[in-house]
Design an enzyme around this catalytic site. Sequence first.
Site, PDB file in Angstrom:
ATOM      1  N   ASP A   1       9.132  13.840  27.530  1.00 53.54           N
ATOM      2  CA  ASP A   1       8.845  13.940  28.964  1.00 53.54           C
ATOM      3  C   ASP A   1      10.055  14.488  29.714  1.00 53.54           C
ATOM      4  O   ASP A   1      11.133  13.887  29.719  1.00 53.54           O
ATOM      5  CB  ASP A   1       8.489  12.546  29.500  1.00 53.54           C
ATOM      6  CG  ASP A   1       8.106  12.578  30.959  1.00 53.54           C
ATOM      7  OD1 ASP A   1       6.924  12.834  31.260  1.00 53.54           O
ATOM      8  OD2 ASP A   1       8.988  12.349  31.817  1.00 53.54           O
TER       9      ASP A   1
ATOM     10  N   TYR B   1      15.235  16.940  36.646  1.00 51.34           N
ATOM     11  CA  TYR B   1      16.180  16.220  35.783  1.00 51.34           C
ATOM     12  C   TYR B   1      17.348  17.104  35.358  1.00 51.34           C
ATOM     13  O   TYR B   1      18.385  16.603  34.917  1.00 51.34           O
ATOM     14  CB  TYR B   1      15.493  15.714  34.511  1.00 51.34           C
ATOM     15  CG  TYR B   1      14.357  14.750  34.688  1.00 51.34           C
ATOM     16  CD1 TYR B   1      14.172  14.020  35.862  1.00 51.34           C
ATOM     17  CD2 TYR B   1      13.436  14.555  33.658  1.00 51.34           C
ATOM     18  CE1 TYR B   1      13.118  13.145  36.007  1.00 51.34           C
ATOM     19  CE2 TYR B   1      12.382  13.664  33.788  1.00 51.34           C
ATOM     20  CZ  TYR B   1      12.217  12.968  34.962  1.00 51.34           C
ATOM     21  OH  TYR B   1      11.160  12.099  35.094  1.00 51.34           O
TER      22      TYR B   1
ATOM     23  N   LYS C   1       7.695  18.782  34.807  1.00 50.60           N
ATOM     24  CA  LYS C   1       7.193  18.536  36.162  1.00 50.60           C
ATOM     25  C   LYS C   1       7.839  19.507  37.142  1.00 50.60           C
ATOM     26  O   LYS C   1       8.956  19.979  36.926  1.00 50.60           O
ATOM     27  CB  LYS C   1       7.507  17.092  36.598  1.00 50.60           C
ATOM     28  CG  LYS C   1       7.138  16.038  35.573  1.00 50.60           C
ATOM     29  CD  LYS C   1       7.520  14.643  36.051  1.00 50.60           C
ATOM     30  CE  LYS C   1       7.436  13.639  34.928  1.00 50.60           C
ATOM     31  NZ  LYS C   1       8.576  13.738  33.987  1.00 50.60           N
TER      32      LYS C   1
ATOM     33  N   HIS D   1       5.554  16.543  40.540  1.00 53.57           N
ATOM     34  CA  HIS D   1       6.411  15.369  40.371  1.00 53.57           C
ATOM     35  C   HIS D   1       6.222  14.312  41.448  1.00 53.57           C
ATOM     36  O   HIS D   1       6.415  13.117  41.196  1.00 53.57           O
ATOM     37  CB  HIS D   1       7.880  15.811  40.333  1.00 53.57           C
ATOM     38  CG  HIS D   1       8.773  14.876  39.600  1.00 53.57           C
ATOM     39  ND1 HIS D   1       9.920  15.283  38.950  1.00 53.57           N
ATOM     40  CD2 HIS D   1       8.711  13.544  39.387  1.00 53.57           C
ATOM     41  CE1 HIS D   1      10.505  14.244  38.379  1.00 53.57           C
ATOM     42  NE2 HIS D   1       9.804  13.178  38.638  1.00 53.57           N
TER      43      HIS D   1
END
Length: 301
Positions: A59, A64, A89, A119
Amino acid sequence: MAKLNIEVPTLQLKDGPPIPMLGYGTGTAMYKSTDDGKVDRERVEQIKTAIKVGYMHLDGAEVYNTERELGAAIKESKVERQKLFVTTKVLPNIEDVPKALDASLKKLGLDYVDLYLIHAPWLQSSSGEENTRKLKEAWKAMEGVKASGKTKAIGVSNFLKPDLQTIMDVAISPPVLNQIEYHLYLQHVDLLEFHKQHGIVTAAYAPITPVTKAKPGPADTLLESLAKKYYVNKAEICLRFCLEKGIVAVTTSSKEQRLSDYMRITAFKMTPTEVDDLEKAGLEKHFRGFWGTKFDANDRS
């Protein structure tokens, strides 16, 4: 440690491939504040370790800033692409979804992802009616990238019922999954019922919060006794609770032994009474660990 001979159960997405019910997340502790174009080898090795242990569900997210590391780990692991389930995402670049996905795929070194998520429903630089309009536009763009084959399935994250309804009002392909903060102390009873009614799979991030951020709590004693009964640790009971509820659990760790331990949740089942008792104990406390600026402190939805 060798890969355990354990098969992680899957859930069939309504319009997409089967999703493994235990996933490895590349956010939280792995999060990078910026994308400097460099690959952090320590993070790559952590992800490779997770793959080696048996985590085929990986994931990620553009926010990130670890998609390069995830891509490098996938390549170096030499695991066949079709054996992996890769999620990413979009949020910072939500106003151009096709371009955002192309950028993510380039960093990942992949031709497609298995699941692409919006997201969060709070789009940048917009609010109220403008946010609603942009959210609908973004969903139509998500349907476009699904049609292109660059993602096998599309869904959302951090959406509540009103947010889901907004995109479902215009959706040809409704979201197949909503990834939310979910654990014993944040059970989203009404939201999960809505998911069930509409065939939306629930995925949980931060599922072990009751034994990390939210200690002490009313479920402590029961978690301890169940951990002793099943010869596991309390975090594994939290993860197993998700599986018992039909919820995909996404967790993370930099420690190989801990990741291996988490895999044990596929090797035992709790009784219906134990699941009910955990649920009741969890409802005695409310705790939200993420997006505190977006939700009211008492919002259990």
